[in-house]
Design an enzyme around this catalytic site. Structure first.
Site, PDB file in Angstrom:
ATOM      1  N   GLY A 147      -9.542  16.692  21.522  1.00  0.00           N
ATOM      2  CA  GLY A 147     -10.229  17.922  21.170  1.00  0.00           C
ATOM      3  C   GLY A 147     -10.836  18.654  22.346  1.00  0.00           C
TER       4      GLY A 147
ATOM      5  N   ARG B  99      -1.180  32.421  12.667  1.00  0.00           N
ATOM      6  CA  ARG B  99       0.115  32.089  13.258  1.00  0.00           C
ATOM      7  C   ARG B  99       1.193  32.011  12.179  1.00  0.00           C
ATOM      8  NH1 ARG B  99      -1.650  28.889  17.777  1.00  0.00           N
ATOM      9  NH2 ARG B  99      -3.906  29.119  17.949  1.00  0.00           N
TER      10      ARG B  99
ATOM     11  N   ASP C 210       4.000  27.271  15.514  1.00  0.00           N
ATOM     12  CA  ASP C 210       2.541  27.284  15.458  1.00  0.00           C
ATOM     13  C   ASP C 210       1.928  27.985  16.659  1.00  0.00           C
ATOM     14  OD1 ASP C 210       3.642  24.676  16.555  1.00  0.00           O
ATOM     15  OD2 ASP C 210       1.580  24.524  17.269  1.00  0.00           O
TER      16      ASP C 210
END
Length: 497
Positions: free
Chosen positions: A130, A187, A260
């Site tokens: 992350g 997206r 994506d």
């Protein structure tokens, strides 16, 4: 997943009017989530231009308060932080559920969504932790602003914030957060997610949200009367075609065109293993993770269409007619070549380009690109030198780029014959507005990164200044517009970049 506590923190108010329209779509679209704190943050680079776009007082860009907010250490009044879910195809294969694995959407102000990228783990983090690293964050910050300076549709970046917190990639690096902005970060993969998981209600909510905010004309489409979703697919196809034509004209390689990573607004997003071409090699692969060459430079137009086809499949439950969906996609096949030719004719200074000269101009362009490819001529330097040669009627510096001087002389003679009836100033002026002097070459980015690791951010700031106005001459900065050094070819960029 256990999230970091965010207790007893003062909320900062920047005086901005925040909206949270994406958050209103419903709980199936995201997870509410505060960013993780980043220890001992420091400024690396800031864009005053983006601050103005946001309506942010310039004084905040030097404030410790804003530094803490954008590092994820302090809440921001009016925002509703979240991580969105989406799915997608990666390297041509269905990858299943993905999502904002290291990005937190704060909200929307001045018509722009504001995201913190690298702000800690989310429920959609996969193998990563992350966090983002300084290296990749500087690359995204600079390239976002470089693309904007080139006039290419893109997300923007407000700032990079660094920290000495260790992050493991191929090696241990230091952490960073990019604050990036765009009208929307929706997206293709968002639509794929709800289609694949058989969630037609959410698919419709998302499509209506995008149409109403960004494509309202789709509601009144004559071509697709009564079917705004087919009209949406066509509009996205056309915006994507224009964007990829822009990429190809400046020699930009995205590197990882997964669905994506494709914007529903036709914006360049998700700067990872990107590269601007040095030597012109149409088959160049910039991403060392791309072992099959799926995302090679000359494959980008076809991959964009493949991705649009995936979007069409995702929208099919709303469109309701396969033939209509295919018709909506057809516009890409005409818009892309027309947009590419228009941009390349501008690079050639063909101010009088028209239907009557099209065949001649196409043949000239094809032969120019073929000779550049044969000799691996530096793409950006060729076009810039040609621009100045047109102004000065002196081809010496252009000819110096070629080993086969006779072939280059013959081609330049054809070019001069084609342009002799166009006023010289008109030709050169058009060329200098379309052939940049400065691009974000890999070696320049790498030098800025290495300096930043030593807490010297001067090259980041210099590059930002040059890339914000890449068509200007900027006397005294010629070294930033020169040939790539030999060692540049050894720089490896991958999906972790």
């Amino acid at each position: 997943m256990t999230l970091a506590p965010k207790n007893n923190l003062t909320t900062l108010d920047l005086g901005l009017a925040w909206h949270n329209r994406f958050a209103q779509l419903g709980p199936r679209f995201y997870t509410p989530l505060a960013p993780w704190p980043l220890p001992a943050p420091y400024w690396v680079g800031r864009s005053a231009s983006v601050a103005r776009e946001l309506g942010l007082n310039a004084a905040w860009l030097n404030s410790p308060e804003l530094l803490e907010v954008l590092a994820g250490n302090q809440p921001l009044a009016g925002t509703q932080p979240l991580a969105s879910v989406y799915s997608g195809h990666q390297f041509g294969q269905w990858a299943g559920q993905l999502g904002d694995g290291r990005a937190i959407l704060l909200g929307e102000t001045a018509g722009l969504e504001v995201q913190l990228k690298g702000s800690g783990p989310t429920p959609y983090s996969r193998m990563g932790d992350g966090r983002a690293v300084l290296r990749s964050s500087i690359r995204e910050f600079l390239c976002s602003e470089a693309m904007h300076g080139l006039g290419i549709a893109t997300s923007r970046a407000l700032c990079v914030i660094g920290s000495d917190a260790p992050i493991r990639r191929e090696m241990v690096e230091t952490a960073a957060v990019v604050t990036r902005v765009a009208p929307s970060f929706v997206r293709f993969g968002h639509f794929e997610h709800f289609c694949h998981h058989d969630m037609p209600a959410q698919l419709k909510v998302l499509a209506d949200y995008v149409i109403d905010l960004f494509y309202p004309a789709c509601r009144a489409s004559d071509k697709f009367a009564g079917n705004p979703y087919a009209a949406l697919l066509e509009a996205v196809s056309e915006r994507t075609a224009e964007m990829v034509a822009q990429w190809q004209s400046v020699g930009f390689c995205h590197g990882v065109m997964n669905t994506d990573n494709m914007s529903i607004l036709g914006l360049t997003i998700d700067y990872g293993p990107f590269q601007f071409l040095d030597a012109f090699d149409p088959s160049h692969i910039c991403n060392h993770s791309d072992t099959q060459g799926r995302y090679a430079f000359n494959q980008q137009p076809d991959i964009a269409y493949w991705n649009l086809f995936c979007l069409g499949q995702a929208l099919l439950p709303l469109i309701g007619d396969q033939a209509l969906a295919l018709e909506a996609l057809e516009s890409y096949k005409t818009v892309f070549p027309a947009a590419f030719e228009r941009r390349m004719f501008d690079k050639l200074g063909l101010a009088d380009a028209s239907a009557s000269t099209a065949d001649l101009d196409r043949a000239l362009l094809q032969d120019v690109l073929q000779l550049l490819a044969q000799e691996k001529v530096d793409y950006t330097i060729f076009w810039r030198r040609l621009s100045h040669a047109s102004a000065a009627a002196n081809n010496t510096l252009v000819l110096d780029l070629f080993v086969d001087r006779a072939a280059a002389e013959a081609l330049l003679l054809r070019y001069s014959e084609r342009t002799k009836l166009i006023p010289r100033g008109l030709t050169a002026g058009l060329m200098l507005k379309n052939n940049p002097k400065f691009i974000l070459r890999n070696h320049l980015g790498e030098q800025a990164i290495q300096s930043a690791k030593e807490k010297d951010f001067s090259q980041v700031n210099t590059l930002l200044m040059l890339l914000e106005s890449p068509y200007e001459e900027h006397p005294g900065f010629e070294d930033f517009a020169g040939f790539a050094p030999d060692w540049a070819s050894s720089i490896e960029i991958s999906c972790s970049s």
